[in-house]
Design a protein around this motif. Structure first.
Motif, PDB file in Angstrom:
ATOM      1  N   MET A   1     -44.488  32.808  -3.800  1.00  0.00           N
ATOM      2  CA  MET A   1     -43.408  32.000  -3.213  1.00  0.00           C
ATOM      3  C   MET A   1     -43.986  30.932  -2.241  1.00  0.00           C
ATOM      4  O   MET A   1     -43.281  30.114  -2.038  1.00  0.00           O
ATOM      5  N   ARG A   2     -44.560  31.602  -0.974  1.00  0.00           N
ATOM      6  CA  ARG A   2     -44.862  30.633  -0.142  1.00  0.00           C
ATOM      7  C   ARG A   2     -45.905  29.345  -0.614  1.00  0.00           C
ATOM      8  O   ARG A   2     -45.674  28.300  -0.215  1.00  0.00           O
TER       9      ARG A   2
ATOM     10  N   GLN B   1     -45.604  28.158  -3.437  1.00  0.00           N
ATOM     11  CA  GLN B   1     -44.527  27.228  -4.277  1.00  0.00           C
ATOM     12  C   GLN B   1     -43.809  26.299  -3.008  1.00  0.00           C
ATOM     13  O   GLN B   1     -43.596  25.202  -3.214  1.00  0.00           O
ATOM     14  N   GLU B   2     -43.446  26.834  -1.990  1.00  0.00           N
ATOM     15  CA  GLU B   2     -42.855  26.266  -0.879  1.00  0.00           C
ATOM     16  C   GLU B   2     -43.654  25.230  -0.241  1.00  0.00           C
ATOM     17  O   GLU B   2     -43.315  24.067  -0.054  1.00  0.00           O
TER      18      GLU B   2
END
Length: 239
Positions: A1-2, A4-5
């Motif tokens: 998720m990080r 992608q962020e």
């Protein structure tokens, strides 16, 4: 998720740079995006590295050195914070460019330490264009003489100039300072030295980098727009 962020963030930054280049009739290839990674964890840098980012900026000597020793060897580390002469030796083997040179004494120390490493280190003269008392840098009037003196050193390469414009709510207010540094660079390079690789203009940060690009920045220093808010708890005595 990080990951992608970070990918979403850096993609937005690059798109803003692209649009600014279009407005100015420039090529995006002429602008280097420097990810300001000070106080950020190595994992974030690794993720950005996997996304193709290679230029990272650090403000603190210990932090730059530690990250350079721990992370991939083809990362280009930029020292963008104020640099004390007695700390130069710790980063001389690692740094790709030093942005914050504002005295001949500091340039001479970099020259000495670069010689010990068998290197020629590219440096930028930091110019306090806005005349802010809280910031380092030579005045525009002092820059030509410093450029002339530095141009005679053997183990540093005077690559260009850097400035930090005032933090303002409206980025348009900083346009005048970027224009001034651009003109200063033209005046100085015509008179004092010939940089066949082109002049580096390191100007523009998260709040104003599109305006800086429109005014000729060849390198923008972006931290918050890529990483999010900074955390200072671990900086300690790293300066």
């Amino acid at each position: 998720m990080r990951k992608q962020e970070l990918q979403n963030n850096i993609t937005r930054v690059r798109e803003k740079i692209d649009r600014a280049c279009e407005r100015a009739g420039r090529s995006s290839a002429d602008v280097t995006l420097l990810a300001v990674s000070k106080t950020k964890p190595e994992e974030d840098i690794r993720l950005l590295y996997e996304l193709g980012q290679r230029d990272f900026g650090e403000n603190y000597v210990q932090e730059l050195r530690a990250k350079a020793e721990a992370l991939p060897g083809d990362i280009r580390w930029h020292m963008i914070g104020h640099l004390q002469r007695n700390k130069v030796k710790y980063i001389a083997p690692y740094v790709a460019m030093i942005h914050s040179v504002d005295t001949l004494a500091l340039a001479q120390t970099i020259d000495k330490e670069a010689s010990k490493c068998g290197r020629v280190i590219p440096i930028l003269i930091e110019v306090n264009v806005a005349g802010e008392e809280s910031k380092f840098g030579v005045s525009p009037a002092e820059a030509p003489a410093l450029a002339e003196a530095i141009s005679h050193l053997d183990h540093v390469s005077l690559a260009g100039f850097m400035t930090s414009a005032p933090f303002v709510e409206d980025p348009e207010e900083d346009r005048i300072y970027f224009k001034q540094l651009k003109q200063l660079s033209v005046d100085i390079t015509q008179k004092n030295f010939d940089n066949k690789n082109g002049i580096v203009l390191s100007m523009g940060m998260s709040n104003d980098y599109p305006v800086a690009v429109e005014e000729g920045a060849t390198l923008v220093r972006v931290g918050t727009d890529i990483f999010g808010a900074r955390h200072y708890a671990k900086t300690g005595e790293n300066k």
